[in-house]
Design a protein around this motif. Structure first.
Motif, PDB file in Angstrom:
ATOM      1  N   LEU A  55       5.806 -65.499 -18.275  1.00 12.76           N
ATOM      2  CA  LEU A  55       5.676 -66.907 -18.644  1.00 12.76           C
ATOM      3  C   LEU A  55       4.104 -67.367 -18.321  1.00 12.76           C
ATOM      4  O   LEU A  55       3.667 -68.378 -18.968  1.00 12.76           O
ATOM      5  N   LYS A  56       3.610 -66.540 -17.141  1.00  3.70           N
ATOM      6  CA  LYS A  56       2.117 -67.147 -16.960  1.00  3.70           C
ATOM      7  C   LYS A  56       0.913 -66.224 -17.611  1.00  3.70           C
ATOM      8  O   LYS A  56      -0.176 -66.849 -17.607  1.00  3.70           O
ATOM      9  N   ASP A  57       1.190 -64.893 -17.320  1.00  2.69           N
ATOM     10  CA  ASP A  57       0.305 -63.889 -17.543  1.00  2.69           C
ATOM     11  C   ASP A  57       0.164 -63.778 -19.224  1.00  2.69           C
ATOM     12  O   ASP A  57       0.810 -62.620 -19.561  1.00  2.69           O
ATOM     13  N   ILE A  69       9.987 -75.132 -21.279  1.00  3.93           N
ATOM     14  CA  ILE A  69      10.468 -73.584 -21.314  1.00  3.93           C
ATOM     15  C   ILE A  69      11.800 -73.418 -21.967  1.00  3.93           C
ATOM     16  O   ILE A  69      12.748 -73.873 -21.285  1.00  3.93           O
ATOM     17  N   ILE A  70      11.900 -72.608 -22.882  1.00  2.42           N
ATOM     18  CA  ILE A  70      13.168 -72.140 -23.565  1.00  2.42           C
ATOM     19  C   ILE A  70      13.576 -71.018 -23.189  1.00  2.42           C
ATOM     20  O   ILE A  70      12.834 -69.999 -23.616  1.00  2.42           O
ATOM     21  N   ILE A  71      14.792 -70.654 -22.723  1.00  2.31           N
ATOM     22  CA  ILE A  71      15.313 -69.529 -22.502  1.00  2.31           C
ATOM     23  C   ILE A  71      16.473 -69.340 -23.229  1.00  2.31           C
ATOM     24  O   ILE A  71      17.399 -69.984 -23.275  1.00  2.31           O
ATOM     25  N   PRO A 122       5.269 -82.009 -14.300  1.00  3.28           N
ATOM     26  CA  PRO A 122       6.539 -82.444 -13.653  1.00  3.28           C
ATOM     27  C   PRO A 122       7.424 -82.955 -15.030  1.00  3.28           C
ATOM     28  O   PRO A 122       8.745 -83.012 -14.425  1.00  3.28           O
ATOM     29  N   GLU A 123       7.013 -83.662 -15.841  1.00  2.00           N
ATOM     30  CA  GLU A 123       7.958 -84.310 -17.147  1.00  2.00           C
ATOM     31  C   GLU A 123       8.714 -83.099 -17.697  1.00  2.00           C
ATOM     32  O   GLU A 123       9.616 -83.431 -18.303  1.00  2.00           O
ATOM     33  N   GLN A 127      11.480 -72.268  -9.099  1.00  4.33           N
ATOM     34  CA  GLN A 127      10.209 -71.485  -8.599  1.00  4.33           C
ATOM     35  C   GLN A 127       8.900 -72.054  -9.532  1.00  4.33           C
ATOM     36  O   GLN A 127       7.857 -71.417  -9.543  1.00  4.33           O
ATOM     37  N   LEU A 128       9.048 -72.693 -10.348  1.00  6.15           N
ATOM     38  CA  LEU A 128       8.089 -73.245 -11.513  1.00  6.15           C
ATOM     39  C   LEU A 128       7.568 -74.620 -11.314  1.00  6.15           C
ATOM     40  O   LEU A 128       8.279 -75.425 -11.198  1.00  6.15           O
TER      41      LEU A 128
END
Length: 447
Positions: free
Chosen positions: A406-408, A225-227, A266-267, A252-253
């Motif tokens: 990120l999820k929906d 994930i890039i912020i 996990p990676e 929290q992810l």
């Protein structure tokens, strides 16, 4: 009509340079001939004395606002400044007369107090040639701590008389309503608010044959994930708030499917990307690095890979600043002070979700447009070192909103489509054209 846009630098990614590019595009679309006068070598008319990092001017700045230490007394300091004024005045007269400009548009020359010889010399030319001028004020000296304690009476008088000066054929332009009110209060000058805009009609930024390898070039895995924090790196950008938010979000992810079908496992990791120009003190940069390390957050400074336009440099591929938006999953914009919000508009166009801190101009001029954003609120505290912090519970709502982005998939799509529509309606090039036409009409200069 021949128009000169004047600034210390051009062709860079700072907010003033970007906004000048937009004004030039729109003015040329309206049929005008536009040229840049600046201290950047690539400018149409290059004057080294205007350069933002001109050594002589940096010496003037140091002695004007920090401590009068390089001169025997105020008189000696004034004499050297006035000598520089006369030299630059002669250069400006030559280039303006040769180009036969009909209108000058100085940007921050008469507002920031950074280059005193430039302000005095340009004011002298404008009065001598009786040229119409639109003074475009992006930032004022009273908004910056650097200029708060002039070292001598001469500098204090110059700030009072020339920032901005009294000109007979001038229109003042500011970029927000707070600056408009303060200019009227301090200087008795009326002004027009022309907000920052963006080209919402251009082709969307997408993965293509040039930027397809940007993630791998940065050492970022496909499912990471890039912020993206797309501002310049400066203390007032409060990047520490974004880093802390990113770190709390990362905690929290867990294993889940991202909005676009990628699997965050996990990676994988959350990566905080900073492509902007570093302008902060070394201590601030070290603070950000240490903060990210303490949170075990991957932080990437990548300004060396980005420029305003795609190009090759010493055999290395350089990406457009816009390419950084293409690979981003979430944009943070946590400044405690902004004149408007260029990176906010860029995120709207890129159709990326935004997490922001509600800086004063956002609350005054932008909050009423109904943008859908994850917000950290508008109150902050200072750390012992002067940098910014928030109470722990102030992060919770913004982080929960960011997780939905990120999820929906559907929710994310609705949010970014809504924000794009707001931007296209209220902050477009068409709105800038309408405002510029009204300004030019005041001079009877509409073609």
């Amino acid at each position: 009509m021949k128009i000169a846009l004047i600034h210390f630098r051009t062709g860079q990614t700072d907010g003033v340079s970007l906004e000048m590019d937009k004004w030039r595009f729109v003015l040329e679309k309206m049929g005008h001939q536009v040229r840049y006068i600046s201290g950047s070598p690539e400018a149409d008319i290059y004057l080294p004395e205007l350069n933002y990092k001109n050594p002589q001017n940096e010496k003037f700045v140091r002695n004007a606002y920090q401590h009068l230490s390089d001169y025997q007394n105020e008189t000696a300091f004034k004499t050297e400044i006035m000598t520089a004024v006369e030299k630059l005045n002669q250069h400006l007269k030559e280039v303006i007369k040769k180009a036969k400009f009909d209108l000058l548009i100085p940007n921050n020359i008469f507002s920031l107090g950074w280059n005193i010889p430039a302000a005095l010399a340009l004011a002298k030319v404008i009065r001598e040639f009786e040229l119409p001028v639109i003074c475009h004020h992006h930032d004022f000296y009273w908004e910056r701590e650097l200029y708060s304690e002039p070292s001598c009476n001469f500098i204090a008088e110059i700030l009072a008389d020339y920032f901005p000066p009294s000109l007979t054929n001038s229109e003042e332009v500011v970029i927000n309503s707070l600056a408009q009110a303060e200019l009227k209060k301090r200087k008795g000058l009326k002004s027009t608010v022309v907000p920052n805009v963006f080209n919402f009609q251009q082709q969307p930024w997408q993965i293509d044959s040039y930027n397809y390898d940007l993630r791998s070039k940065l050492g970022i895995k496909a499912d990471d994930i890039i912020i993206l924090h797309a501002t310049r790196i400066a203390e007032r950008k409060a990047i520490e708030l974004a880093i802390e938010t990113a770190a709390k979000l990362a905690r929290q992810l867990t294993n889940f499917e991202l909005y676009d079908g990628r699997i965050f496992g996990p990676e994988n990791e959350v990566v905080f990307l900073l492509p902007g120009l570093p302008e902060a003190e070394a201590a601030y940069l070290e603070f950000l690095k240490q903060m990210a390390a303490d949170y075990n957050l991957k932080l990437i400074f990548a300004n060396q890979l980005f420029a305003q336009q795609r190009q090759q440099s010493a055999g290395q591929k350089i990406y457009s600043f816009w390419d950084s938006y293409v690979i981003a999953d979430l944009i943070t914009y946590t400044s405690i002070k902004e004149g408007w919000g260029n990176q906010l508009l860029e995120a709207l166009f890129a159709q990326k979700p935004l997490l922001i801190f509600e800086y004063p101009v956002f609350r005054a001029d932008l909050s009423s447009y109904g943008l859908k954003l994850a917000s950290l609120g508008s109150d902050y505290q200072k750390r012992k070192n002067g940098y910014i912090k928030l109470p722990a519970d102030q992060f919770k709502g913004a982080i929960q909103e960011a997780i939905k982005y990120l999820k929906d998939t559907n929710y994310r799509s609705e949010v970014v489509a809504h924000n794009f529509a707001v931007g296209a309606c209220y902050f477009s090039y068409q709105r800038l054209e309408n405002l510029l036409e009204k300004l030019l009409t005041k001079f009877d200069l509409v073609t």
